[in-house]
Scaffold this motif. Sequence first.
Motif, PDB file in Angstrom:
ATOM      1  N   TRP A  15       0.830  -1.197   0.000  1.00 18.88           N
ATOM      2  CA  TRP A  15       0.000   0.000   0.000  1.00 18.88           C
ATOM      3  C   TRP A  15       0.865   1.249   0.000  1.00 18.88           C
ATOM      4  O   TRP A  15       0.609   2.192  -0.756  1.00 18.88           O
ATOM      5  CB  TRP A  15      -0.923  -0.019   1.201  1.00 18.88           C
ATOM      6  CG  TRP A  15      -1.714   1.231   1.374  1.00 18.88           C
ATOM      7  CD1 TRP A  15      -2.703   1.701   0.558  1.00 18.88           C
ATOM      8  CD2 TRP A  15      -1.563   2.179   2.423  1.00 18.88           C
ATOM      9  NE1 TRP A  15      -3.181   2.888   1.050  1.00 18.88           N
ATOM     10  CE2 TRP A  15      -2.503   3.206   2.199  1.00 18.88           C
ATOM     11  CE3 TRP A  15      -0.752   2.255   3.531  1.00 18.88           C
ATOM     12  CZ2 TRP A  15      -2.634   4.289   3.040  1.00 18.88           C
ATOM     13  CZ3 TRP A  15      -0.885   3.339   4.382  1.00 18.88           C
ATOM     14  CH2 TRP A  15      -1.813   4.337   4.129  1.00 18.88           C
ATOM     15  N   LEU A  16       1.909   1.273   0.836  1.00 21.06           N
ATOM     16  CA  LEU A  16       2.802   2.430   0.875  1.00 21.06           C
ATOM     17  C   LEU A  16       3.532   2.621  -0.459  1.00 21.06           C
ATOM     18  O   LEU A  16       3.676   3.746  -0.942  1.00 21.06           O
ATOM     19  CB  LEU A  16       3.815   2.278   2.010  1.00 21.06           C
ATOM     20  CG  LEU A  16       3.254   2.415   3.425  1.00 21.06           C
ATOM     21  CD1 LEU A  16       4.321   2.072   4.449  1.00 21.06           C
ATOM     22  CD2 LEU A  16       2.701   3.794   3.653  1.00 21.06           C
ATOM     23  N   SER A  18       2.438   1.680  -3.381  1.00 26.88           N
ATOM     24  CA  SER A  18       1.479   2.148  -4.388  1.00 26.88           C
ATOM     25  C   SER A  18       1.132   3.622  -4.176  1.00 26.88           C
ATOM     26  O   SER A  18       0.827   4.330  -5.132  1.00 26.88           O
ATOM     27  CB  SER A  18       0.215   1.292  -4.363  1.00 26.88           C
ATOM     28  OG  SER A  18      -0.503   1.474  -3.160  1.00 26.88           O
ATOM     29  N   MET A  19       1.194   4.090  -2.929  1.00 27.03           N
ATOM     30  CA  MET A  19       0.981   5.517  -2.671  1.00 27.03           C
ATOM     31  C   MET A  19       2.139   6.337  -3.251  1.00 27.03           C
ATOM     32  O   MET A  19       1.915   7.386  -3.844  1.00 27.03           O
ATOM     33  CB  MET A  19       0.870   5.788  -1.170  1.00 27.03           C
ATOM     34  CG  MET A  19      -0.332   5.157  -0.521  1.00 27.03           C
ATOM     35  SD  MET A  19      -1.832   6.026  -0.830  1.00 27.03           S
ATOM     36  CE  MET A  19      -1.640   7.369   0.310  1.00 27.03           C
ATOM     37  N   VAL A  20       3.362   5.849  -3.097  1.00 28.47           N
ATOM     38  CA  VAL A  20       4.533   6.551  -3.617  1.00 28.47           C
ATOM     39  C   VAL A  20       4.519   6.572  -5.138  1.00 28.47           C
ATOM     40  O   VAL A  20       4.812   7.581  -5.764  1.00 28.47           O
ATOM     41  CB  VAL A  20       5.837   5.900  -3.084  1.00 28.47           C
ATOM     42  CG1 VAL A  20       7.052   6.406  -3.832  1.00 28.47           C
ATOM     43  CG2 VAL A  20       5.979   6.164  -1.599  1.00 28.47           C
ATOM     44  N   ARG A  22       1.920   6.348  -7.033  1.00 30.23           N
ATOM     45  CA  ARG A  22       0.636   6.877  -7.488  1.00 30.23           C
ATOM     46  C   ARG A  22      -0.186   5.866  -8.280  1.00 30.23           C
ATOM     47  O   ARG A  22      -0.790   6.187  -9.301  1.00 30.23           O
ATOM     48  CB  ARG A  22       0.835   8.151  -8.302  1.00 30.23           C
ATOM     49  CG  ARG A  22       1.334   9.290  -7.452  1.00 30.23           C
ATOM     50  CD  ARG A  22       1.504  10.539  -8.261  1.00 30.23           C
ATOM     51  NE  ARG A  22       2.953  10.714  -8.440  1.00 30.23           N
ATOM     52  CZ  ARG A  22       3.512  11.096  -9.559  1.00 30.23           C
ATOM     53  NH1 ARG A  22       2.802  11.365 -10.595  1.00 30.23           N
ATOM     54  NH2 ARG A  22       4.815  11.217  -9.629  1.00 30.23           N
ATOM     55  N   THR A  23      -0.214   4.621  -7.814  1.00 32.81           N
ATOM     56  CA  THR A  23      -1.052   3.594  -8.436  1.00 32.81           C
ATOM     57  C   THR A  23      -2.086   3.076  -7.458  1.00 32.81           C
ATOM     58  O   THR A  23      -2.679   2.028  -7.673  1.00 32.81           O
ATOM     59  CB  THR A  23      -0.199   2.416  -8.939  1.00 32.81           C
ATOM     60  OG1 THR A  23       0.496   1.838  -7.832  1.00 32.81           O
ATOM     61  CG2 THR A  23       0.777   2.846 -10.005  1.00 32.81           C
ATOM     62  N   ASP A  24      -2.320   3.803  -6.362  1.00 31.39           N
ATOM     63  CA  ASP A  24      -3.204   3.317  -5.310  1.00 31.39           C
ATOM     64  C   ASP A  24      -4.649   3.195  -5.773  1.00 31.39           C
ATOM     65  O   ASP A  24      -5.366   2.305  -5.355  1.00 31.39           O
ATOM     66  CB  ASP A  24      -3.101   4.226  -4.085  1.00 31.39           C
ATOM     67  CG  ASP A  24      -3.773   3.613  -2.875  1.00 31.39           C
ATOM     68  OD1 ASP A  24      -3.578   2.404  -2.664  1.00 31.39           O
ATOM     69  OD2 ASP A  24      -4.485   4.329  -2.163  1.00 31.39           O
ATOM     70  N   ASN A  32      -2.325  -5.007  -3.309  1.00 33.32           N
ATOM     71  CA  ASN A  32      -1.340  -4.419  -2.415  1.00 33.32           C
ATOM     72  C   ASN A  32      -0.567  -5.503  -1.676  1.00 33.32           C
ATOM     73  O   ASN A  32       0.651  -5.401  -1.512  1.00 33.32           O
ATOM     74  CB  ASN A  32      -2.003  -3.476  -1.411  1.00 33.32           C
ATOM     75  CG  ASN A  32      -2.360  -2.149  -2.007  1.00 33.32           C
ATOM     76  OD1 ASN A  32      -1.793  -1.725  -2.998  1.00 33.32           O
ATOM     77  ND2 ASN A  32      -3.319  -1.486  -1.403  1.00 33.32           N
TER      78      ASN A  32
END
Length: 89
Positions: A15-16, A18-20, A22-24, A32
Motif C-alpha cells: 500500500w505504501l 502504491s501511494m509513492v 501513485r497507483t493506489d 497491495n
Amino acid sequence: MGLIILIIVGGVIGWLASMVMRTDGQQGILLNVVVGIVGALVASFLLNPLIGGGNIMAGDYSASSLIVTFLGAVVLLAIVNLIRRGSAR
C-alpha cells in the motif's frame, strides 16, 4: 502465524509503495498484498546483495529489512508501470 504476519506486513508495504508510485487508485487490497510480498522477493534477490539488509521472507522484521522490502515493492511497481504504460512515472 508467520504467514499471517507476512501477509499483513506485505499489504502495508504494498500500500505504501502504491501511494509513492501513485497507483493506489488502480489496485485494491489484494493487489497491495501481492505487490508487498513480490516486492519482498524482488528485494531478497536484487537489492539485498547490493545494499544489504534483512529479508522479511525469512522472518526478519527489522527496520532495514522493511526498508529494503519497500524499495523492492517500489522497483516492482516501476517495472509494471514501465511495461504497462511505457513510462515509470
